[in-house]
Design an enzyme around this catalytic site. Structure first.
Site, PDB file in Angstrom:
ATOM      1  N   ASP A 157     -91.599  25.324 -64.104  1.00 33.90           N
ATOM      2  CA  ASP A 157     -91.784  24.384 -63.335  1.00 33.90           C
ATOM      3  C   ASP A 157     -91.983  24.329 -62.172  1.00 33.90           C
ATOM      4  O   ASP A 157     -91.346  23.303 -61.432  1.00 33.90           O
ATOM      5  CB  ASP A 157     -90.561  23.359 -64.118  1.00 33.90           C
ATOM      6  CG  ASP A 157     -90.368  22.203 -64.421  1.00 33.90           C
ATOM      7  OD1 ASP A 157     -91.813  21.814 -64.491  1.00 33.90           O
ATOM      8  OD2 ASP A 157     -90.222  21.308 -64.000  1.00 33.90           O
ATOM      9  N   VAL A 190     -75.921  30.336 -52.805  1.00 32.49           N
ATOM     10  CA  VAL A 190     -76.918  31.168 -52.895  1.00 32.49           C
ATOM     11  C   VAL A 190     -75.337  32.062 -53.392  1.00 32.49           C
ATOM     12  O   VAL A 190     -74.669  32.072 -52.307  1.00 32.49           O
ATOM     13  CB  VAL A 190     -77.490  31.810 -52.618  1.00 32.49           C
ATOM     14  CG1 VAL A 190     -78.142  33.124 -54.004  1.00 32.49           C
ATOM     15  CG2 VAL A 190     -79.235  31.543 -52.653  1.00 32.49           C
ATOM     16  N   ILE A 240     -73.150  33.763 -51.288  1.00 37.29           N
ATOM     17  CA  ILE A 240     -73.940  35.653 -49.787  1.00 37.29           C
ATOM     18  C   ILE A 240     -74.825  34.287 -49.130  1.00 37.29           C
ATOM     19  O   ILE A 240     -75.657  35.106 -48.680  1.00 37.29           O
ATOM     20  CB  ILE A 240     -74.961  36.650 -50.804  1.00 37.29           C
ATOM     21  CG1 ILE A 240     -75.669  35.866 -51.788  1.00 37.29           C
ATOM     22  CG2 ILE A 240     -73.547  36.812 -51.725  1.00 37.29           C
ATOM     23  CD1 ILE A 240     -76.384  36.903 -52.984  1.00 37.29           C
ATOM     24  N   GLY A 241     -75.216  33.527 -49.186  1.00 40.86           N
ATOM     25  CA  GLY A 241     -76.035  32.868 -48.985  1.00 40.86           C
ATOM     26  C   GLY A 241     -76.231  31.126 -48.994  1.00 40.86           C
ATOM     27  O   GLY A 241     -75.504  30.573 -49.581  1.00 40.86           O
ATOM     28  N   GLU A 242     -76.390  30.571 -47.441  1.00 41.33           N
ATOM     29  CA  GLU A 242     -76.419  29.053 -47.711  1.00 41.33           C
ATOM     30  C   GLU A 242     -78.266  28.447 -47.229  1.00 41.33           C
ATOM     31  O   GLU A 242     -78.370  29.070 -45.865  1.00 41.33           O
ATOM     32  CB  GLU A 242     -75.765  28.419 -47.054  1.00 41.33           C
ATOM     33  CG  GLU A 242     -75.440  26.987 -47.132  1.00 41.33           C
ATOM     34  CD  GLU A 242     -74.482  26.073 -47.526  1.00 41.33           C
ATOM     35  OE1 GLU A 242     -74.349  25.664 -48.077  1.00 41.33           O
ATOM     36  OE2 GLU A 242     -73.105  26.577 -47.012  1.00 41.33           O
TER      37      GLU A 242
END
Ligand SMILES: *[C@@H]1O[C@H](CO)[C@@H](O)[C@H](O)[C@H]1NC(C)=O
Ligand SMILES: *[C@@H]1O[C@H](CO)[C@@H](O)[C@H](O)[C@H]1NC(C)=O
Ligand SMILES: *[C@@H]1O[C@H](CO)[C@@H](O)[C@H](O)[C@H]1NC(C)=O
Ligand SMILES: *[C@@H]1O[C@H](CO)[C@@H](O)[C@H](O)[C@H]1NC(C)=O
Ligand SMILES: *[C@@H]1O[C@H](CO)[C@@H](O)[C@H](O)[C@H]1NC(C)=O
Ligand SMILES: *[C@@H]1O[C@H](CO)[C@@H](O)[C@H](O)[C@H]1NC(C)=O
Length: 940
Positions: free
Chosen positions: A733, A670, A662-664
Site C-alpha cells: 500500500d 520502533v 530501539i529507535g524513535e
C-alpha cells in the site's frame, strides 16, 4: 668482506668466500646442505671498472661497490614485488649471467627506471661486452645517444621518457640483435637514419619526439616487425609505401602526419592486426572493405581524416571493442551492425555526413552520434535531445568541468561529474552536454581516465574549480544550447594539475592541445604549464563569440603534439578546469520582472488558499477539539499489523515498554520484540500526526531538492524492505499518504503490513486513503497477483505525483486523460516530459533529475511486472549511477525485430534479478542481530 672492495682477483674472491662457506657447511645439518647456495663470482675487473664509469655518467650514486653486483642478495638487485603488489615504475637492478662455460659471471642487464637520474647516456656501456638489456626509462637524462653504442649486442634498449636530444646515430642500425627499441618521449630531432633499414626489431616505438621531414621509407627489411608506433613524432606524411611489406604487424599506430596526404595505405596482408590507428594522417578516399574482415581487430581508429564513402554493410569484426571514425566525411546510412551492437561496444561516429533514415540508431550510451549526420534535422542529435526542449532562453552557463557544484564570487558553477567515456554523447541536461571521443591506449581503461585529480595541494584562490578537471584523449566538445542569440564571452579556466615542475621525469610531460570555439581555432599548441608559468597555477583565457542558432560549441582537441607517457602512460590530451559562457547583453529585464511578479502574486494567493483549506480540514477532522490520548486510541482499535494482531504486538513489546524501544523517529517509535524482530507502525502516531503527512495537494511547499530527496528516500526504504531486510516485505500500500515526513522532511514509509487494516477500517483512519485505487498495480488489482513489483508500480505512481505535484486519481486536466500517469505517458510519447513538472516550481528545478525521475516512474508503472525494475535498480537510476533504459510503449515498435531484441536485452538484467518473488511478511524465527538500514529513509 670489506677487503673485496679493492677489485679482488677471482682467486682472492674464491678463497674469500669459500672459507666461511666451509665453516658454515660443517655446522649445518646434513640434509640442509643442498639448500645452501654458493655465492656467484664477481664479474671481471674490467666490467666493475665500466660500472663505476657508468655510475658517474648517469649520476647513479647508490651502487655499493663493496658488494658483489652478481649476488642477487646484494643491494644491486631489487627483487620483483610479489604478484599482488602493483609494479611501480621504480626499478634499480643489475643482472648477471653466470652460466658461461668458464664459470665466469658477466653483467647482462641494467634496469634503472623512475630514478630521476640527471646525467647523460653512458659511453662506457660498450665495455660491458655481454650486456643484452638496457632499461633507462623514466629518468631525467640529457644529451645525445652515443654513437659507440652501435657496437653492442643489445636485445632490448629503452631510453624513453628522458630529455635526450640530437639525432639518432646511424650506427644503431648495426645492432642486428635488437628486438625491442624505444626512444619515445624525448626531444630527438632530425630524421631516422637510413641505416635503420637493416634493423630487425619486432617492436619499435619512436613516438613523441621532435623529428622532421617525411617518414623515411625504411621498412623493406623489417619483416619481423609486429608493433610500430609513429605517433606524434613530428614527421610529415605521406605514409611510406613499404609499410605494405610488414605482414607480421599486429599493432600499427601512425598519427598526426601533416603535409602531403595519401589514399588508404595498403595493409591488406596484415590479417592478424588487433590494434590499428591511422589518425589524423590526411588520408582521403574510401575505407577499403578488407578492414571490415580483420577478425582480430579490437581497436580501430581512423579519426580525423578525409575518408569518404559508405561503411560496408557486412563485417566480421568479432573482437571489435572500440571504433573511431570521428571527423571524416563518411556518407550513406549507418549500417545495421553498428546500430545493433549494444553499449558494451564503444563507437564514435561523431562529425560525419551520414544520411538520416528511420533505421538510424537511437540515442544510447557509448555510441557517439554528435553531429554525425549531414544537413537536415540532424536526427541523431534530435533523438538524443528530444527529451530536452528548451524551457526558456539562457544567458549564462557556468560549469566546473570534472568537479562538483560550487559557488565562486556569487557565480554558481554546475557540477560536471559524469564519468565520461571513450565514445560518449548522452545528454542529460537542458543547457549543455559533452561529447567525448578517444581512448588512452596504453593504460587499462578506467572511468578515472576522463577526470583528472590534482596530485598536490592547490594553493590558488577558487581551488575548487581546479582540483578536478575534465580530460580527453582526443576530442572533447562542450555543446551549449538554449542560449539567447547574440554575442557572448567564453571564459576558459585552466591549471596543470598532473604534470609536475620539479627536476624529475614527472616534469618532462608536455601537454599541448588546441581549442576551437564555434569550430574556429582559438588556441593552437596551447600548453597550460608554459602559459601559467608553472604547475598548479591558474591561467584564464577569454574569447568573444556569437551565438546565432541558440547553440555554442567549445571543442578541445589533442593534435598529437607533446608527450604521452610522463608522469605515467596516458598523460596527455586537453585538460579543462571550468568554462563560463556569458552573454554580452542583459536579459530583457522588464518582461522577466513582470513574469516574476505575476508568479509571486499567484504563489502567495495559492499558499493562502491552501492554508485555509488545511485549517478547514483539520477543524472538520476535530483536531482543534479534542485529542485522544495514545492509550485511548490504542485501546479503542483492534489493530492488525500484517499477520500480527495488535494484541500480539503489545505482548511482544511488553506493552510498548520504553526499554524495548530501539529507535524513535519524528513520528513514532520502533520497538524490539521478544523473539521476533518486527517493525511497528504505531497507529496513534499515524492518527495524531496526520496533519504532517505529506499529500500532493500541499506539495508546493516542497522545493525540488526536497522532492528529489523524498523520492530517493522512499526508493531506498523500499529497496531495504524488498531486498536487504531479513524480513522480506511487500508493503502493498505505497501511496503518498503513507509517506510521512519528519521535521527534516526525511520520508518515512508508514503503515507497512497494515494493508488489511486500511481496507477494513479506512473510515476510521483517514479520508485520504481514497488514493489507493490509483496506486494498485494492474496484476494485483485484476488477479490478486502480488509480488514486490506491485510496490514498484505504486512507487512509480508516487514518483509521478512528486514530479507533478498532483494526485494521480484526482488529477483532472483539460484533456480527457484518466489519470496523471496517462498524461505522463502521452507527454513522454510526444517528447514533452518537461510539461509534466509541477508548474508551481517555475524554473526552480533540476531538469536532468526531473526527466530522470519521470522516466523512472514510467518504467516502474509498466503494466507488465517483469519489465519493471527492482527497487535497488530504481535507486541507482535516481542517483544517476545507471542509465534509465528507454521506455518503449508504442506497440508498433514491437513489429520491428531489432528494436524488440534490444528491448529484451535491456530488461534481461531486471528479469533475472529476483527469482523468488515471495509475497507478504515472512514470519521468521531468525533472532540473529539485524542491522538497521543505512538508507536515508527510516521505517516507522
Ligand atoms: C655497502 O655494503 C657493505 C657490505 O654489505 C655494507 O657494510 C655497507 O654499509 C654498504 N654501504 C652503504 C652505503 O650502504
Ligand atoms: C639468485 O641467484 C641464485 C644463484 O646464485 C639463483 O639460484 C636464484 O634463483 C636467484 N634468485 C633470483 C630471485 O633471481
Ligand atoms: C626490475 O626489472 C626487472 C626486469 O624487467 C624485473 O624482473 C623486476 O621485477 C623489476 N623490479 C621491480 C621492483 O619492478
Ligand atoms: C647466459 O650465457 C650463456 C652463454 O653465453 C647462454 O647460453 C645463455 O642463454 C645465457 N643466459 C641468459 C639467461 O641469457
Ligand atoms: C623542435 O625542433 C624545431 C626545429 O626543427 C625547433 O624549432 C623546436 O623548438 C623544437 N621543439 C622543441 C619543443 O624543442
Ligand atoms: C539552426 O538549427 C535548426 C534546428 O536545429 C536548423 O534547422 C537550422 O538549419 C539551423 N540554422 C543555422 C543557421 O545553423
Amino acid at each position: 668482506m670489506g677487503r673485496v672492495a679493492n677489485c679482488p682477483s677471482t682467486m682472492e674472491m674464491l678463497i674469500g668466500f669459500m672459507i666461511p662457506t666451509v665453516l658454515v657447511l660443517i655446522c649445518m645439518e646434513p640434509n640442509n646442505v643442498e639448500a645452501q647456495v654458493e655465492e656467484p663470482p664477481y664479474p671481471p675487473h674490467y666490467e666493475l671498472k665500466a660500472l663505476r664509469e657508468i655510475a658517474a655518467e648517469l649520476g647513479k650514486k647508490d651502487w655499493n661497490f663493496s658488494e658483489n653486483p652478481c649476488n642477487n642478495k646484494s643491494s644491486w638487485f631489487t627483487p620483483p614485488p610479489p604478484p599482488h603488489v602493483s609494479q611501480g615504475i621504480y626499478n634499480s637492478t643489475v643482472t648477471c649471467n653466470c652460466s658461461f662455460p668458464d664459470g665466469e659471471c658477466h653483467i647482462d642487464g641494467i634496469y634503472l627506471a623512475g630514478q630521476d637520474l640527471d646525467g647523460v647516456l653512458p659511453h662506457s656501456l660498450v665495455n660491458l661486452s655481454y650486456i643484452k638489456t638496457l632499461i633507462l626509462h623514466y629518468n631525467y637524462l640529457h644529451g645525445a645517444i652515443p654513437h659507440e653504442w652501435g657496437a653492442m649486442k643489445l636485445e632490448i634498449m629503452t631510453v624513453s621518457m628522458n630529455r635526450l636530444s640530437g639525432s639518432i646515430p646511424g650506427s644503431l642500425g648495426n645492432i642486428s640483435t635488437l628486438k625491442y627499441l624505444s626512444l619515445e618521449n624525448n626531444m630527438l630531432s632530425g630524421t631516422i637514419p637510413p641505416e635503420f633499414g637493416k634493423l630487425n626489431c619486432s617492436c619499435s616505438r619512436i613516438s613523441s619526439n621532435n623529428f622532421t621531414g617525411k617518414i623515411p621509407n625504411i621498412f623493406q627489411s623489417w619483416k619481423q616487425l609486429e608493433k610500430l608506433e609513429i605517433q606524434a613524432s613530428g614527421f610529415e606524411g605521406p605514409i611510406p609505401s613499404s609499410l605494405a611489406l610488414l605482414h607480421n604487424l599486429v599493432e600499427l599506430r601512425i598519427s598526426d602526419l601533416p603535409g602531403e596526404g595519401s589514399k588508404f595505405p595498403n595493409i591488406k596482408n596484415m590479417k592478424n592486426m588487433y590494434r590499428l590507428m591511422l589518425r589524423s594522417c590526411n588520408i582521403s578516399g574510401p575505407i577499403p572493405d578488407y578492414i571490415w574482415e580483420f577478425s582480430q581487430l579490437q581497436i580501430l581508429d581512423l579519426s580525423f581524416n578525409k575518408l569518404e564513402g559508405n561503411i560496408s554493410d557486412s563485417e566480421s569484426l568479432a573482437k571489435l571493442q572500440y571504433m573511431y571514425l570521428t571527423h571524416n566525411s563518411l556518407t550513406g546510412s549507418i549500417p545495421d551492425w553498428i546500430s545493433s551492437r549494444d553499449s558494451r561496444y564503444q563507437m564514435d561516429l561523431s562529425y560525419n555526413k551520414f544520411s538520416e533514415s528511420p533505421q538510424s540508431p537511437s540515442c544510447r550510451e557509448n555510441l557517439n552520434l554528435f553531429e554525425s549526420f549531414s544537413g537536415g534535422k540532424n536526427l541523431g542529435l534530435d533523438n538524443c535531445l528530444k527529451n530536452f526542449p528548451c524551457s526558456k532562453d539562457w544567458y549564462s552557463v557556468n560549469i566546473n568541468c570534472g568537479g562538483g557544484a560550487t559557488t565562486i564570487n556569487g557565480v554558481d558553477y554546475e557540477a560536471d561529474e559524469d564519468s565520461g567515456g571513450a565514445a560518449k554523447y548522452f545528454p542529460l541536461k537542458e543547457t549543455w552536454e559533452t561529447s567525448s571521443t578517444g581512448l588512452f591506449w596504453d593504460t587499462s581503461v578506467t572511468s578515472r581516465d576522463f577526470i583528472a585529480q590534482n596530485v598536490s595541494i592547490l594553493r590558488t584562490n577558487n581551488s575548487k574549480l581546479y582540483t578536478r578537471a575534465r580530460l580527453s584523449p582526443l576530442s572533447l566538445t562542450y555543446y551549449f544550447r538554449c542560449l539567447a542569440n547574440g554575442s557572448y564571452t567564453v571564459t576558459l579556466h585552466f591549471a596543470e594539475i598532473v604534470i609536475r615542475g620539479n627536476r624529475s621525469y614527472q616534469s618532462l610531460g608536455r601537454r599541448i592541445f588546441d581549442v576551437y570555439i564555434q569550430e574556429k581555432l582559438k588556441l593552437k599548441d596551447f600548453n597550460i604549464k608554459n602559459e601559467a608559468k608553472g604547475v598548479d597555477k591558474v591561467v584564464v583565457k577569454q574569447f568573444k563569440t556569437v551565438v546565432r542558432n541558440k547553440t555554442l560549441t567549445v571543442r578541445f582537441h589533442w593534435a598529437g603534439k607533446g608527450t604521452c607517457g610522463t608522469p605515467r602512460r596516458g598523460t596527455y590530451g586537453p585538460l579543462i578546469s571550468a568554462i563560463s559562457v556569458d552573454s554580452d547583453f542583459k536579459p530583457p529585464v522588464l518582461s522577466g520582472w513582470n513574469k516574476k511578479m505575476k508568479f509571486v502574486a499567484g504563489a502567495v494567493v495559492c499558499v493562502l488558499c491552501l492554508i485555509f483549506v488545511i485549517l478547514g480540514i483539520l477543524w472538520w477532522k476535530g483536531y482543534f477539539r479534542h485529542k485522544p490520548s495514545r492509550e485511548q486510541v490504542l485501546r479503542g482499535l483492534d489493530l492488525q499489523a500484517g499477520f500480527f494482531t495488535f494484541e500480539q504486538m503489545k505482548a511482544a513489546t511488553n506493552n510498548f515498554d520504553a526499554t524495548y524501544k530501539i529507535g524513535e523517529g519524528g513520528f513514532g517509535a520502533v520497538y524490539k520484540a521478544y523473539n521476533i524482530r518486527m517493525l511497528l507502525g504505531c497507529m496513534d502516531v499515524a492518527l495524531r500526526e496526520l496533519s504532517c503527512c505529506w499529500c500532493p495537494k500541499e506539495s508546493q511547499l516542497l522545493d525540488w531538492p526536497t522532492r528529489q530527496k523524498i523520492c530517493l528516500g522512499i526508493a531506498k526504504g523500499l529497496a531495504f524492505l524488498h531486498e536487504e531486510s531479513s524480513l522480506k516485505i511487500v508493503h502493498r500500500d505505497i501511496k503518498t499518504t503513507n509517506v510521512l515526513l519528519d521535521s527534516e522532511l526525511n520520508p518515512k514509509i508508514s503503515d507497512f503490513g497494515l494493508a488489511k487494516f486500511d481496507e477494513e477500517e479506512n473510515t476510521h483512519i483517514s479520508t485520504r486513503v481514497a488514493g489507493t485505487i490509483g496506486y494498485m498495480a494492474p496484476e494485483y488489482a485484476l488477479w490478486g497477483y502480488l509480488t514486490y513489483k506491485a510496490d514498484v508500480y505504486s512507487f512509480g505512481i508516487v514518483a509521478l505525483e512528486i514530479v507533478a505535484g498532483k494526485n494521480n486519481t484526482k488529477y483532472r486536466p483539460e484533456e480527457d486523460f484518466v489519470c496523471l500517469q496517462d498524461r505522463a505517458l502521452v507527454l513522454q510519447q510526444k517528447g514533452h516530459v518537461m510539461e509534466l513538472v509541477d508548474p508551481r516550481l517555475g524554473t526552480e528545478f533540476i531538469e536532468g533529475e526531473a526527466i530522470r525521475m519521470t522516466r523512472v516512474a514510467l518504467l516502474c508503472t509498466n503494466s507488465s511486472p517483469a519489465l519493471r525494475p527492482t527497487m535497488s535498480e530504481v535507486v541507482n537510476m535516481l542517483e544517476g549511477r545507471t542509465i534509465v533504459p528507454e521506455l518503449v510503449m508504442d506497440p508498433s515498435i514491437f513489429a520491428d525485430e531489432s528494436r524488440l531484441g534490444a528491448l529484451k536485452d535491456q530488461f534481461n538484467r531486471m528479469l533475472t534479478q529476483k527469482s523468488s518473488e515471495t509475497a507478504m511478511v515472512t514470519q521468521t524465527s531468525d533472532s540473529s542481530s539485524k542491522t538497521w538500514p543505512h538508507s536515508s529513509s527510516t521505517l516507522v
